[in-house]
Scaffold this active site. Structure first.
Site, PDB file in Angstrom:
ATOM      1  CG  ASP A 476       7.523 -11.402  -2.160  1.00 17.40           C
ATOM      2  OD1 ASP A 476       7.450 -12.652  -2.144  1.00 17.40           O
ATOM      3  OD2 ASP A 476       7.003 -10.686  -1.281  1.00 17.40           O
ATOM      4  CD  GLU A 479       5.183 -17.510  -5.562  1.00 14.66           C
ATOM      5  OE1 GLU A 479       6.016 -17.559  -4.639  1.00 14.66           O
ATOM      6  OE2 GLU A 479       4.438 -16.507  -5.772  1.00 14.66           O
ATOM      7  CG  ASP A 540       4.633 -15.478   3.182  1.00 12.73           C
ATOM      8  OD1 ASP A 540       5.811 -15.065   3.206  1.00 12.73           O
ATOM      9  OD2 ASP A 540       3.795 -15.091   2.352  1.00 12.73           O
TER      10      ASP A 540
END
Length: 798
Positions: A476, A479, A540
């Site tokens: 996860d 970025e 998401d």
């Protein structure tokens, strides 16, 4: 109650910063942490100097090496009838002593050939101390060399030709031009002289030198043709066709799926005209695809060197060439193609076991139980240790779940808060990204994956989990590598920020393969080359119809950027999913390469009532019976750089209508899927050339537009006549499937011959199944398994 409080805090946090992140790129200089860098403003700054590609100063046809003369310009104002424009004007050198610096420098240029369909253009804007280094983005570190292109001298230039096209370089005005095999001009570079017929100030092929620090960046400007369409650029949630858009390529926590920033920007695109381009750099890039001036694409690249690969051919050719260069996806294990059950989050062994039991009791086929942020002692605080208060024996739990047919997946991230027990060790060993002073750029420590010691330390943590029996790691975030950070590679975040997801993906993929012998993870962020390390999921999404539609556009775009495998959170992530949306999103998710329900609780189908659970089961059962088709298509796609979620024009490039559709797709080569983005019992569907058969109802349709009713499963799903779809007896886990007995469903009773693909997991070798009609029945022309697999042949509709 604890779960709800944790999640509500997360949502409040996301919403707060999402609102701030909506400031447009052209806003006043209020920059937010890790806001994507749009460098286009540097190319319209009156304080900067601009160097316009003018002429070929020298060139050696044998080596493809030469120099381009760049003419120095600056912006000046031009006023007419109370309208002010910024226009370019040639200027003399402003350096002292003048004899030391060229007003119009001659910069190195090279033309190289990677294959008969791939050309490499390299132009430098300044002297480089380190050049031609190995690149993590390229499969083998460096590009291959091809000697098949034939040279010929032409008036005012040079021409190179292969069986698939040609490249022309002209002396003056300097152009590089690309043609297909039939001699059609695909695109060419834009010269200042090309813009004399317009009053619009157009910056041609050039580079900028910034007055602030004397850094340089390239602007590769190429022509666009009428009706030309542009696709790709990564997992983009905006309109599918990028023509007329400005696309900023910087990895970003997009906080959703309906905005212009991306978790997975990829510096690659393809044109409907028959070419693709890969901007080989990790710097920020801004692509203006005819937004400012409709006749050109401006590829504004942060790098001081242009390293541009150009691919010739149809979409399949372009994807094959691009993934030959940057790497094709490794084939994930069979179990990963099963259903992944998740929510944010299961907090305990008790919860995980209970969900596994209910999946089996309710006969919802499933292969993976995912523990998200709550398996640590403190929610979200990643220390790679199971909570001892909520997991009595994690290793035994994992083994027991395996006996039930489940693999286990665990969430983690590469950021470490000061309260994390690992924080002091990371600081002591200097495994973090540093600021200009050697301190932390943020409050958190961000692992520096350009540091081999950090990679080794991190992989040891991941290996400990894999050795417990964990099947996959959720990779996860990734970025937020600091733009201003100093990295062990010796470079700043201007070069490392976009590369961070690739380094992160590789670190997990490599150790997973080493320990488990399998190629599987579950990652959110990516850059060019990340497609080698499956699987990536779409971030998401909101729990809305528009988020569902944007998710499909993103899936189509990432598929046109070299990614074979991709998934998304069924029903959306942010809140409890409305039942109608979850019901319609489920079959869309089940017909994606990988399938996961995840997000705010509840996500478990039985929590929505018996009627919903029955509908969910129907879609899941369909996926599991289609597993031979899915696995074979996955193998074929991974070998050819093709996406499993496939734009229609990839298979039908000569059909103009197929280039216009962004709300349906091909699942593999043979199943056309049209999801239901709104409540209803029918939708408009476009069918490419051929006869098509509804998978659920058996109704037949010709090419073109149709209003088609959904079946019992709420979507439209069609198979082209003459296709063989292999299916298997339903099992609750891929571990229980019997691959020695398969059914071959021939679609189209009127067909004389039919063909399909099959790949048995035991040997992973792709086979083509060809059938012919004999005495009114279909029979195999050949049996690639020599009787080891018992085939039952059926025809649909009968």
């Amino acid at each position: 109650m604890r779960k709800i409080i944790h999640f509500s805090i997360l949502i409040s946090f996301i919403q707060l910063f999402s609102l701030q992140g909506q400031i447009p790129y052209s806003a006043p200089p209020t920059r937010l942490l890790n806001e994507p860098i749009d460098i286009s403003g540097d190319f319209r700054d009156f304080s900067n100097t601009y160097y316009l590609a003018d002429s070929l100063a020298e060139f050696d046809p044998a080596t493809g090496q030469g120099k381009i003369k760049f003419v120095r310009n600056e912006y000046v104002t031009r006023q007419a009838f109370n309208n002010m424009l910024g226009a370019l004007r040639p200027v003399e050198a402003n350096e002292f002593p003048a004899v030391e610096y060229e007003a119009s420098p001659r910069m190195p240029f090279s033309l190289e050939f990677v294959s008969p369909k791939t050309i490499r253009i390299r132009i430098k804007s300044r002297f480089e101390v380190k050049s031609d280094l190995e690149s993590l983005m390229l499969l083998n570190g460096k590009a291959a060399k091809d000697n098949s292109w034939k040279y010929s001298k032409i008036p005012n230039g040079h021409k190179y030709t292969s069986d698939f096209g040609s490249v022309i370089i002209t002396q003056y005005p300097w152009h590089v031009e690309f043609y297909d095999a039939a001699g059609k001009l695909l695109t060419r570079s834009n010269h200042a002289a090309d813009n004399n017929s317009t009053f619009t100030p157009v910056l041609p092929f050039s580079y900028v030198r910034r007055s602030s620090d004397y850094s340089t960046s390239m602007d590769a400007v190429f022509t666009l043709s009428p009706d030309e369409k542009i696709f790709g650029c990564g997992e983009s949630f905006t309109e599918f066709n990028k023509r007329g858009q400005k696309v900023v390529l910087c990895t970003d926590d997009a906080n959703g799926t309906q905005n212009e920033t991306m978790y997975k920007p990829i510096p690659f695109f393809m044109s409907s005209r028959g070419y693709g381009m890969f901007m080989h750099t990790s710097t920020p890039i801004t692509c203006d695809f005819g937004k400012y001036f409709s006749g050109v694409s401006s590829l504004m690249i942060g790098d001081e060197e242009l390293d541009l690969f150009v691919f010739l051919g149809k979409p399949k050719d372009i994807l094959d060439e691009y993934t030959d260069l940057t790497g094709k996806a490794n084939m994930p294990p069979l179990w990963s193609f099963g259903f992944w059950m998740s929510r944010i989050t299961y907090f305990s062994e008790e919860e995980g076991r209970a969900v596994a039991d209910k999946l089996r009791v309710n006969k919802i086929p499933c292969d993976v139980i995912h523990f998200d942020t709550g398996w640590f002692e403190v929610d979200w605080r990643c220390d790679y240790q199971f909570s001892t208060s909520r997991f009595s024996n994690a290793e035994k739990m994992i083994a027991d779940l395996k006996k039930q047919g489940f693999h286990t997946c665990l969430w983690q991230l590469p950021y470490f808060v000061p309260n994390n027990t690992l924080f002091p060790e990371i600081i002591e060993k200097r495994l973090y990204v540093k600021d200009n002073k050697g301190n932390l750029p943020y409050e958190d420590a961000v692992l520096d994956f350009s540091n081999p010691d950090a990679v080794k330390w991190y992989q040891e943590k991941i290996a400990g989990l894999l050795k417990l029996g964990v099947g996959a790691i959720k990779v996860d975030f990734g970025e937020a590598a600091p733009y201003t950070g100093i990295y062990a590679s010796g470079r700043t975040g201007f070069y490392e920020h976009n590369l961070y997801p690739l380094r992160y993906n590789k670190a997990v993929a490599d150790i997973t393969h080493e320990i488990n012998g399998e190629d599987i993870m579950w990652a959110r962020s990516a850059w060019s080359g990340s497609q080698r390390y499956p699987v990536h999921w779409g971030g998401d999404p909101a729990n809305t119809n528009t988020a569902m539609a944007a998710t499909l556009r993103a899936g189509l775009s990432i598929g046109l950027s070299g990614f074979t495998f991709w998934a998304h959170d069924i029903g959306g992530f942010v809140l409890k999913t409305p039942e109608d949306i979850y019901r319609r999103w489920t079959p869309f998710g089940m017909l994606t390469s990988h399938t996961r329900s995840h997000g705010a609780p509840p996500t478990e189908p039985w929590e929505y009532g018996e009627d919903f659970m029955n509908a969910f089961r129907l879609a899941a059962d369909m996926r599991y019976t289609l597993m031979p088709y899915i696995y074979a298509q996955a193998k074929h796609s991974s070998e050819n750089g093709l996406p499993m979620v496939r734009a229609l024009f990839v298979e039908y490039p000569d059909d103009p209508g197929s280039w216009l559709v962004d709300n349906q797709y091909l699942f593999g080569s043979d199943i056309l899927v049209a999801p239901m983005f709104e409540n209803g019992t029918s939708r408009n569907v476009y069918l490419p050339p051929g006869q098509w058969i509804d998978y659920q109802t058996g109704k037949e349709y010709t090419a073109g537009w149709h209003t088609i009713q959904t079946g019992e499963i709420p979507l439209v799903m069609l198979i082209k006549a003459g296709t063989v779809i292999p299916v298997i007896k339903l099992a609750q886990s891929t571990m229980e499937m019997d691959w020695s007995k398969l059914e071959l469903k021939v679609f189209g009773a009127k067909s004389v011959e039919a063909e399909g693909k099959i790949c048995l997991p035991e040997n992973n070798k792709l086979q083509i199944l060809s059938l012919k009609k004999q005495d009114g029945k279909f029979v195999l022309k050949n049996d690639p398994f020599a009787g080891k697999v018992k085939f039952k042949i059926s025809v649909f509709p009968e």
